[in-house]
Design an enzyme around this catalytic site. Sequence first.
Site, PDB file in Angstrom:
ATOM      1  N   LYS A   9       0.766  -1.238  -0.120  1.00 55.59           N
ATOM      2  CA  LYS A   9      -0.080  -0.405  -0.329  1.00 55.59           C
ATOM      3  C   LYS A   9       1.078   1.259  -0.194  1.00 55.59           C
ATOM      4  O   LYS A   9       1.703   1.694   0.673  1.00 55.59           O
ATOM      5  CB  LYS A   9      -0.692  -0.241   1.455  1.00 55.59           C
ATOM      6  CG  LYS A   9      -1.755   0.724   1.699  1.00 55.59           C
ATOM      7  CD  LYS A   9      -2.340   1.183   2.472  1.00 55.59           C
ATOM      8  CE  LYS A   9      -3.695   2.430   2.513  1.00 55.59           C
ATOM      9  NZ  LYS A   9      -4.354   2.551   3.716  1.00 55.59           N
ATOM     10  N   LYS A  15      -2.292  -1.439  -3.745  1.00 52.68           N
ATOM     11  CA  LYS A  15      -3.160  -0.598  -3.645  1.00 52.68           C
ATOM     12  C   LYS A  15      -2.356   0.963  -3.979  1.00 52.68           C
ATOM     13  O   LYS A  15      -1.317   0.632  -2.968  1.00 52.68           O
ATOM     14  CB  LYS A  15      -3.881  -0.653  -2.308  1.00 52.68           C
ATOM     15  CG  LYS A  15      -4.492   1.045  -1.903  1.00 52.68           C
ATOM     16  CD  LYS A  15      -5.316   0.425  -0.486  1.00 52.68           C
ATOM     17  CE  LYS A  15      -6.006   2.092  -0.446  1.00 52.68           C
ATOM     18  NZ  LYS A  15      -6.605   2.349   0.765  1.00 52.68           N
TER      19      LYS A  15
HETATM   20  C1  PBG Z   1      -7.703   3.134   5.587  1.00 48.90           C
HETATM   21  C2  PBG Z   1      -7.808   2.956   4.130  1.00 48.90           C
HETATM   22  C3  PBG Z   1      -7.807   4.188   3.351  1.00 48.90           C
HETATM   23  C4  PBG Z   1      -8.384   4.093   1.784  1.00 48.90           C
HETATM   24  C5  PBG Z   1      -8.391   2.187   2.117  1.00 48.90           C
HETATM   25  N1  PBG Z   1      -8.914   2.044   3.708  1.00 48.90           N
HETATM   26  C6  PBG Z   1      -6.996   5.408   3.683  1.00 48.90           C
HETATM   27  C7  PBG Z   1      -5.309   5.951   3.924  1.00 48.90           C
HETATM   28  O1  PBG Z   1      -4.703   4.922   3.872  1.00 48.90           O
HETATM   29  O2  PBG Z   1      -5.401   7.047   4.401  1.00 48.90           O
HETATM   30  C8  PBG Z   1      -8.109   4.525   1.003  1.00 48.90           C
HETATM   31  C9  PBG Z   1      -9.402   3.910  -0.592  1.00 48.90           C
HETATM   32  C10 PBG Z   1      -9.578   4.539  -0.866  1.00 48.90           C
HETATM   33  O3  PBG Z   1      -8.589   5.765  -1.873  1.00 48.90           O
HETATM   34  O4  PBG Z   1     -10.405   5.167  -2.297  1.00 48.90           O
HETATM   35  N2  PBG Z   1      -5.789   3.012   5.894  1.00 48.90           N
END
Ligand code: PBG
Length: 336
Positions: free
Chosen positions: A207, A260
């Site tokens: 991520k 992601k």
């Molecule tokens: C929580 C999380 C996030 C997203 C999914 N889980 C936000 C982040 O990490 O700032 C983002 C999902 C999206 O942008 O659709 N940690």
Amino acid sequence: MLKPKETPSNFADLPFTRMRRRRSSDAMRAILRENHLRPEDMIYPLFIEEEITERAAISSMPGVYRETERSFVPIIQQAQKDGIKSVILFGVSRHKDHEGSDSFKRGGLLDRIVKRAKDSCPEMVIIADACFCEYTDHGHCGPLTQHGEVDNDRTIENIAKQAVVAAAAGADVIAPSGMMDGQVRSIRNALDENGFTNTAIMAYAAKYASGFYGPFREAAGCGLGKGNRKTYQMDPANGNEALQETALDIEEGADMVMVKPGLPYLDILWRVKEAFQMPTFVYNVSGEYAMLKAAAEKGWLDYDTAMMEMLISFKRAGADGILTYCALDAAKILNE
Ligand code: PBG
């Protein structure tokens, strides 16, 4: 141009293999298609806010709402009718504190929404996003040390508690998204100790610290007071590191892995699938959805065409499944 009297040897200049033969009709294209998108390839994310009486539109994500604790039920039921088999739930908390403790309380928002989802759609795979940013008053993905950094080891202790609450409420899959070291092992151990040996883990393995999460932060109400997430989420410049992150999560017990965001990281998705051959998911994040919607609203892109092309690109790059806000729109097209 070919002249009538020329010798046959001149025909050698014409293409022998004609790729266009394969594209000559709809049916021909259909039998030669390499990748397919099905409704069950998509996982639909839902935002559920406590203490609101009506669903609230999210301005940067047209068509997506912060649902109430009641209004999300018919949405899941509709998704199920459309052939979607899984949803991922995000709570939007009104009970935030330094640690995000509401997320690991019995009777807290996460507990309630997972229960209601499972009770109303028992055959659906219910995924609980496991993180704290929606539940902390500072917006970071875990409690902070006195130096203002996220405290890794306290976070993974808390996330184990959160995972057990979600599993007890009926979650089929726990999806830890905080990018803390050791979080998958901590969750696996806690689930097993509490008898939830069948609850799976979908690890947000690679991520990235991405600008494409902007609309999500409005949706989930988890903007940062200050700072950024670069000390725990990955540097967009790195590819090899994604393989190491993924290897660690698999060793720690992940059943499925995730990359992601999606579109800017198709190379990573491909490499992760190639390297591990694990069930591999991709998160087509809020900013990707917002880009498409905004261009379509301006008349600059055709939404349906660009959406379907985007979704098949994930399959082509190796995804077994796609978390996407387009799931309902795409399922409608597929079912036509
Ligand atoms: C929580 C999380 C996030 C997203 C999914 N889980 C936000 C982040 O990490 O700032 C983002 C999902 C999206 O942008 O659709 N940690």
